[in-house]
Enzyme design. Structure first.
Site, PDB file in Angstrom:
ATOM      1  N   ARG A  96      44.078  34.543  49.360  1.00  0.00           N
ATOM      2  CA  ARG A  96      43.001  34.442  48.373  1.00  0.00           C
ATOM      3  C   ARG A  96      42.147  33.194  48.591  1.00  0.00           C
ATOM      4  NH1 ARG A  96      42.519  33.083  42.557  1.00  0.00           N
ATOM      5  NH2 ARG A  96      41.270  34.637  41.482  1.00  0.00           N
ATOM      6  N   ILE A 149      35.491  35.744  40.920  1.00  0.00           N
ATOM      7  CA  ILE A 149      36.583  36.519  41.498  1.00  0.00           C
ATOM      8  C   ILE A 149      37.585  36.711  40.355  1.00  0.00           C
ATOM      9  CG2 ILE A 149      37.638  34.364  42.346  1.00  0.00           C
ATOM     10  CD1 ILE A 149      38.937  35.820  44.597  1.00  0.00           C
ATOM     11  N   SER A 150      38.057  37.937  40.165  1.00  0.00           N
ATOM     12  CA  SER A 150      38.955  38.223  39.035  1.00  0.00           C
ATOM     13  C   SER A 150      40.270  37.461  39.166  1.00  0.00           C
ATOM     14  CB  SER A 150      39.264  39.725  38.979  1.00  0.00           C
ATOM     15  OG  SER A 150      38.081  40.480  38.965  1.00  0.00           O
ATOM     16  N   LYS A 151      40.894  37.191  38.004  1.00  0.00           N
ATOM     17  CA  LYS A 151      42.222  36.577  37.973  1.00  0.00           C
ATOM     18  C   LYS A 151      43.230  37.456  38.700  1.00  0.00           C
ATOM     19  CE  LYS A 151      43.986  35.309  33.849  1.00  0.00           C
ATOM     20  NZ  LYS A 151      44.062  34.927  32.413  1.00  0.00           N
TER      21      LYS A 151
END
Ligand code: SAH
Length: 220
Positions: free
Chosen positions: A35, A61-63
């Site tokens: 990530r 960016i999503s969790k």
């Protein structure tokens, strides 16, 4: 330990599991995707915390816990359970490409659409640099889906509008499942909407309260 270490990602996955994440295929895929290579180097040290991070142009960016949960909803669908994977996937909102890279480990093919050209190009660089397989990126308005490649076994959106666009429903395969955020019934905040297509029609289920960036029409 450096961020390149698999141990760092494994620890993230163990924390997600401890916090209730249950979808092992998603967790294993997340253990394999770096990530930190999808975010700005200044943010890299936060990349394995359960937090959303800015990716430019007001987008995030999503969790990790949200990525795991969205994919879990897809896996709980009848089609994915029988197939054992997500089949042909359409993602709306490529962003930096992180979720697409996770989905690529779990699908036969991923088509991901982004409406902001700089992000589309950023994601293309990330996916190329990391040799992500089976994934095609499109620059366009994802509200229209992508009819030439329809139908899709799994449809997943990372941005939420007032309702689920008709095009997505039209492009969902029989036995397929869609998961997307949409404005809640009381007009306050967002909830996850899950739609299954059966031979005799669609069934809509509501999931938990969520917080995604807005789904916008047109391209930029
Ligand atoms: N999955 C992404 C999350 C990005 S945030 C990741 O892993 O980084 C959601 C993205 O949806 C934003 O980049 C935003 O520009 C995009 N988006 C919003 N409306 C859209 C639309 N109509 N078509 C395509 N992308 C859209």
């Amino acid at each position: 330990l450096g961020l390149d270490s698999a141990t760092v990602r494994q620890r993230m996955v163990e924390r997600l599991r401890a916090d209730g994440a249950r979808c092992e295929p998603a967790l294993q895929a997340m253990a394999s995707v770096s990530r930190h290579l999808f975010v700005d180097t200044a943010l890299a040290t936060q990349a394995y915390e359960d937090t959303s991070l800015p990716i430019g142009l007001g987008q995030t960016i999503s969790k990790p816990s949200v990525v795991a949960r969205m994919i879990e909803w897809l896996y709980l669908g009848e089609g994915a359970r029988q197939r054992g994977h997500l089949g042909r996937v359409m993602e709306i909102g490529t962003g930096c490409g992180y979720q697409a890279a996770v989905l690529a480990q779990l699908s036969s093919h991923v088509l991901s659409i982004e409406r902001l050209k700089p992000l589309h190009e950023l994601a293309a660089r990330h996916l190329r640099a990391q040799h992500v397989p089976r994934t095609q990126l499109f620059y366009g308005d994802g509200m229209l889906g992508y009819a030439p490649r329809a139908p899709y076994d799994s449809i997943i959106a990372a941005a939420g509008g007032d309702d689920i666009p008709q095009a997505w429903l039209d492009q969902l395969a029989v036995g397929g499942r869609l998961v997307a955020p949409a404005t809640a019934a009381d007009g306050q905040g967002q909830v996850l909407v899950v739609v299954d297509r059966f031979p005799d029609g669609l069934r809509r289920t509501l999931g938990e309260v969520v917080q995604f960036v807005p789904l916008k029409s047109g391209i930029k």
